[in-house]
Design a protein around this motif. Structure first.
Motif, short mmCIF file in Angstrom:
data_model
loop_
_atom_site.label_atom_id
_atom_site.label_comp_id
_atom_site.label_asym_id
_atom_site.label_seq_id
_atom_site.Cartn_x
_atom_site.Cartn_y
_atom_site.Cartn_z
N ARG A 122 0.85 -1.06 0.00
CA ARG A 122 -0.17 0.04 -0.20
C ARG A 122 1.01 1.39 0.03
O ARG A 122 0.55 2.33 -0.63
CB ARG A 122 -0.83 0.08 1.15
N ALA A 123 2.07 1.13 0.62
CA ALA A 123 2.92 2.40 0.69
C ALA A 123 3.47 2.49 -0.63
O ALA A 123 3.39 3.79 -1.22
CB ALA A 123 4.05 2.28 1.85
N ALA A 124 3.77 1.42 -1.36
CA ALA A 124 4.26 1.55 -2.99
C ALA A 124 3.29 2.32 -3.70
O ALA A 124 3.53 3.11 -4.57
CB ALA A 124 4.65 0.31 -3.36
N ILE A 125 2.01 1.79 -3.51
CA ILE A 125 0.90 2.51 -4.05
C ILE A 125 0.88 4.04 -4.16
O ILE A 125 0.60 4.86 -4.90
CB ILE A 125 -0.48 1.46 -4.02
N ASN A 126 1.02 4.39 -2.90
CA ASN A 126 0.69 5.76 -2.76
C ASN A 126 1.83 6.51 -2.85
O ASN A 126 1.82 7.72 -3.47
CB ASN A 126 0.67 5.76 -0.99
N GLU A 127 3.16 6.04 -2.96
CA GLU A 127 4.53 6.57 -3.57
C GLU A 127 4.10 6.60 -5.07
O GLU A 127 4.52 7.81 -5.68
CB GLU A 127 5.60 5.70 -3.26
N MET A 128 3.63 5.76 -5.73
CA MET A 128 3.61 5.60 -7.05
C MET A 128 2.56 6.88 -7.39
O MET A 128 2.71 7.48 -8.36
CB MET A 128 2.88 4.57 -7.74
N LEU A 129 1.29 6.87 -6.96
CA LEU A 129 0.36 7.90 -7.06
C LEU A 129 0.79 9.31 -7.00
O LEU A 129 0.74 10.35 -7.91
CB LEU A 129 -0.96 7.66 -6.11
N THR A 130 1.74 9.31 -5.92
CA THR A 130 2.36 11.05 -5.51
C THR A 130 3.27 11.17 -6.62
O THR A 130 3.23 12.24 -7.11
CB THR A 130 3.10 10.69 -4.24
N ASP A 131 4.22 10.22 -7.11
CA ASP A 131 4.92 10.22 -8.28
C ASP A 131 4.18 10.70 -9.55
O ASP A 131 4.85 11.48 -10.29
CB ASP A 131 6.01 9.42 -8.59
N LEU A 132 3.24 9.86 -9.88
CA LEU A 132 2.41 10.06 -10.95
C LEU A 132 1.85 11.44 -11.15
O LEU A 132 1.70 12.19 -11.85
CB LEU A 132 1.42 9.01 -11.12
N ASN A 133 1.14 11.86 -9.95
CA ASN A 133 0.31 13.30 -10.02
C ASN A 133 1.59 14.25 -10.15
O ASN A 133 1.47 15.31 -10.90
CB ASN A 133 -0.03 13.17 -8.65
N ASP A 134 2.72 14.03 -9.54
CA ASP A 134 3.96 15.38 -9.87
C ASP A 134 4.27 15.12 -11.28
O ASP A 134 4.43 16.44 -11.72
CB ASP A 134 5.00 14.79 -8.94
N LEU A 135 4.42 14.01 -11.75
CA LEU A 135 4.65 14.06 -13.38
C LEU A 135 3.79 14.73 -13.92
O LEU A 135 4.01 15.44 -15.15
CB LEU A 135 5.17 12.53 -13.82
N LEU A 136 2.61 14.26 -13.96
CA LEU A 136 1.49 14.89 -14.81
C LEU A 136 1.38 16.30 -14.53
O LEU A 136 1.19 17.36 -15.47
CB LEU A 136 0.11 14.39 -14.33
N GLU A 137 1.60 16.98 -13.27
CA GLU A 137 1.47 18.36 -13.13
C GLU A 137 2.55 19.18 -13.64
O GLU A 137 2.47 20.28 -14.19
CB GLU A 137 1.06 18.63 -11.62
N LYS A 138 3.80 18.43 -13.65
CA LYS A 138 4.85 19.07 -14.41
C LYS A 138 4.77 19.17 -15.77
O LYS A 138 5.18 19.85 -16.59
CB LYS A 138 6.07 18.12 -13.83
N HIS A 139 4.06 18.06 -16.29
CA HIS A 139 3.73 18.01 -17.93
C HIS A 139 2.92 19.19 -18.07
O HIS A 139 2.93 19.61 -19.27
CB HIS A 139 3.35 16.61 -18.36
N ALA A 140 1.83 19.37 -17.36
CA ALA A 140 0.80 20.34 -17.72
C ALA A 140 1.46 21.75 -17.72
O ALA A 140 0.90 22.65 -18.25
CB ALA A 140 -0.39 20.34 -16.46
N ARG A 141 2.71 22.08 -16.81
CA ARG A 141 3.42 23.43 -16.91
C ARG A 141 4.30 23.31 -18.05
O ARG A 141 5.09 24.19 -18.17
CB ARG A 141 4.20 23.40 -15.48
N GLY A 142 4.43 22.23 -18.85
CA GLY A 142 5.63 22.19 -19.81
C GLY A 142 6.84 22.13 -19.24
O GLY A 142 7.82 22.38 -20.17
N GLU A 143 7.16 21.45 -18.11
CA GLU A 143 8.42 21.51 -17.54
C GLU A 143 9.17 19.99 -17.63
O GLU A 143 10.12 19.76 -17.31
CB GLU A 143 8.46 22.25 -16.07
#
Length: 690
Positions: free
Chosen positions: A178-199
């Motif tokens: 469950r901790a690995a799932i939570n870490e993956m979701l956090t990293d995924l959201n960070d990547l998507l938000e970075k992509h939305a900013r074009g960075e």
């Protein structure tokens, strides 16, 4: 670079690799029939692909299977699956707790009474009951396990909505999982938000996949592919929620907070949904479906079914081919195989190959206007079929037999003569062999040879025969006069209205094919006349849509016919006129069209003047009168008598045989004296139509 060596192989989906190439003969025959029935070549091809062939499913059959599959999914399932599972686990937990309370003799009576009261006063809503029991100290280990399963089930179902297969993968998951799932979701959201900013960079994506790639079996190659895959499933999850009743949605949202015993998972998933919806607003986030079956679906399975329904809707659009620029290559074979099975994908692939083969075969091509047309090659094939039909009508009705043309220079006379250099007539084989035998009688040997050019043959017991140039005799033919033929066909409103449009086109194509294959020296001009007249290539005339403009401009048609005759002064003029109405329009000196109904005397006078000009040019004229209008019959009869022509009044289905028969009569020895009556063309003799 985590995906540098990633393989992207998949199962072969092309059907039988040893199957013979696609056969377009059946398709061309069907397309040709539809073209003659008034379809454009483009529409005729689409109609054949839609209905399929004798042993091949068409687009309509595949579309029917898609519709049946969609209906079956909606009628089989409902969306209560997860809620029912929660209720069953809750009932199990409460029952086991009651049993434990009744068995535990050491428990304080007040404590037991308080616990039993909590069990008795649980809310009817499973979601409210689960929330109420969140802080309950379970006495029964079985009850505690059942309650924990509820939280675990909710967590796995919510993840399965966004990541297919997660429900099974996280069964019996540990805290580390469950901790690995939570870490993956956090990293995924960070990547998507970075992509939305074009960075973001490709390296950011590669690092993410190297760390969390096990959660993404689709093996996306970049962040856009990752977003596409996830947004499609997230949108399906939203459509599932939209498809629930308000009560079901409220229950589910309340239960979601208990997933894995913490609201943290739901917070991350809500963040993920918001990122995906912002990055892919074009997905269907607002749609819904109406389910009416008995088989309950969990959140993950329900989302999968909603994705299946979306795939089926896309396949339905692709198979309809109703949008601009549609091609069968648009059909997603992977989705088709996944939804309907491998055979459906094979059928669709064969239709794609058939469409490509038709376009590559030389049978169809696009003109400068972008419209698909039958090529001259296809027109010849279609014309030969029509000519065979004409021959059968001509021979079958009068007991005639089909004859084959022999010789290119004219009709056989029955005599023969010695061959001379430059002769192209066929050999008279019996006379040639007889000459050689008589000259070489007595010589033996197993070789038949032209002198100076021996050729091996089978052993014989008779004398050998040598052919010499002086032995060869050819069959004599009568000289045949070339003809300049003008076929004037009425393209006015009444021809289309009274069902004579298709027979007119069939007639033109049959005559065009006959002249192009049997009388190549003749010059044919096809002239269509409605409100005005124009010369047409056979491909254009065959593909011509019905015209609804009023007017029968025989004057203009005769002007064009006479111009054709003057261009070929040494040829015998043959004028064939197919019409179902009196002239109602003519050309003014300034080129404008004058129209009047009833016919204006000037219109009649101008048509008669050009008909007289055709007679002075030596034209043999035949009118083909369609319909039973007495006024038309009187007018046509008087016109024919004026130019010593003839009138034939065939049924529409017999028009082709009548026109071809008249033309052949004008080409034969009898025709040189002028065309005869309808009965003469079909009486007692065969024509060169083989």
């Amino acid at each position: 670079m985590a995906d540098t060596h990633r393989s992207r192989y998949r199962r072969y989906e092309g059907g039988d690799p040893l199957a013979p190439p696609v056969d377009i003969a059946e398709a061309l025959d069907a397309i040709g029939e539809d073209v003659m029935a008034g379809y454009s070549p483009e529409r005729a091809m689409q109609e054949f692909l839609r209905r399929g062939g004798d042993d091949r499913a068409g687009l309509d059959d595949l579309a029917r299977q898609v519709a049946e599959r969609r209906r079956e999914l909606l009628q089989r399932h409902n969306l209560d699956g997860t809620l029912n599972q929660v209720k069953e686990l809750l009932d199990t937990a409460v029952l086991e707790e009651r049993k434990q309370l009744a068995r535990d003799a050491m428990m304080d009576d007040a404590d037991r009474a308080f616990r039993e009261m909590r069990m008795d006063n649980l809310p009817d809503s499973p979601a409210a009951a689960v929330t109420e029991l969140a802080d309950y100290d379970w006495q029964s280990s079985e009850a505690r396990a059942a309650y924990e399963q509820i939280k675990d089930l909710l967590g796995r179902e919510l993840l399965d909505q966004r990541f297919a297969g997660m429900k099974q993968a996280l069964e019996n998951a540990t805290d580390e999982d469950r901790a690995a799932i939570n870490e993956m979701l956090t990293d995924l959201n960070d990547l998507l938000e970075k992509h939305a900013r074009g960075e973001d960079t490709q390296q950011d994506f590669d690092d993410f996949m190297a760390k969390h790639g096990e959660f993404f079996p689709e093996n996306p190659r970049n962040v856009d592919e990752l977003i596409d895959a996830m947004a499609q499933r997230a949108a399906a999850a939203q459509r599932m929620l939209n498809s629930m009743t308000p009560e079901q949605r409220q229950e589910l949202m309340q239960l979601s907070a208990q997933a894995f015993g913490s609201p943290a998972l739901m917070d991350q998933l809500n963040r993920l949904d918001g990122n995906l919806q912002a990055l892919r607003p074009g997905e269907d986030w607002s749609g819904s479906e109406r389910f009416g079956g008995d088989e309950g679906l969990g959140l993950g399975d329900g989302t999968g079914v909603l994705q299946d329904l979306a795939d089926l809707d896309q396949l339905s659009d692709q198979l309809s081919q109703s949008y601009g620029g549609a091609r069968l290559d648009d059909v997603d074979l992977d989705k088709l195989a996944r939804q309907l099975g491998d055979q459906a994908a094979v059928d669709a692939r064969r239709l794609q190959e058939l469409e490509q083969a038709l376009r590559r075969s030389g049978a169809m091509e696009r003109g400068f206007d972008g419209e698909l047309r039958l090529t001259p090659k296809a027109m010849r094939q279609l014309g030969k079929a029509l000519l065979r039909d004409v021959a059968q009508r001509m021979s079958g009705r009068q007991g005639q037999r089909e004859l084959r043309q022999a010789g290119a220079a004219g009709d056989l006379s029955g005599a023969s003569r010695p061959w001379a250099f430059g002769d192209t007539e066929p050999w008279d084989i019996p006379r040639t062999i007889t000459n050689a035998v008589l000259r070489e009688a007595g010589e033996q040997g197993p070789v038949v040879e032209v002198r100076g050019r021996p050729r091996p043959s089978l052993e014989t017991s008779g004398p050998r025969v040598r052919l010499s140039v002086e032995d060869i005799e050819v069959q004599e033919t009568e000289a045949r006069t070339q003809a300049a033929v003008a076929l004037c066909v009425d393209t006015s409103f009444s021809m289309a209205m009274d069902g004579r449009w298709v027979p007119m086109k069939r007639t033109a194509l049959a005559l065009h094919t006959l002249i192009g294959t049997r009388f190549r020296g003749d010059q044919l001009e096809l002239i269509g006349f409605g409100r005005h007249a124009e010369t047409m290539e056979i491909e254009r005339l065959t593909a011509l849509d019905a015209r609804w403009a009023k007017g029968t401009n025989l004057h203009h048609a005769l002007l064009l016919a006479n111009r054709h005759f003057r261009k070929h002064p040494t040829a015998q003029p043959v004028l064939l006129i197919v019409t179902d109405g009196e002239p109602t329009s003519h050309l003014e000196p300034d080129g404008e069209v004058f129209f009047s109904y009833p016919p204006h005397p000037l219109t009649i006078a101008l048509a008669v003047r050009e008909l007289d000009n055709a007679r002075r040019l030596g034209a043999q004229t035949t009118f083909f009168r369609l319909g039973e209008d007495p006024g038309l019959a009187r007018f046509i009869d008087s016109m024919a008598r004026r130019v010593d022509g003839s009138v034939i009044a065939p049924e529409a289905d017999d028009l082709g045989a009548a026109v071809v028969g008249s033309y052949l009569g004008s080409r034969g020895p009898r025709g040189r004296g002028g065309p005869g009556s309808y009965d003469e063309w079909f009486g007692g003799r065969g024509f060169w139509v083989g």
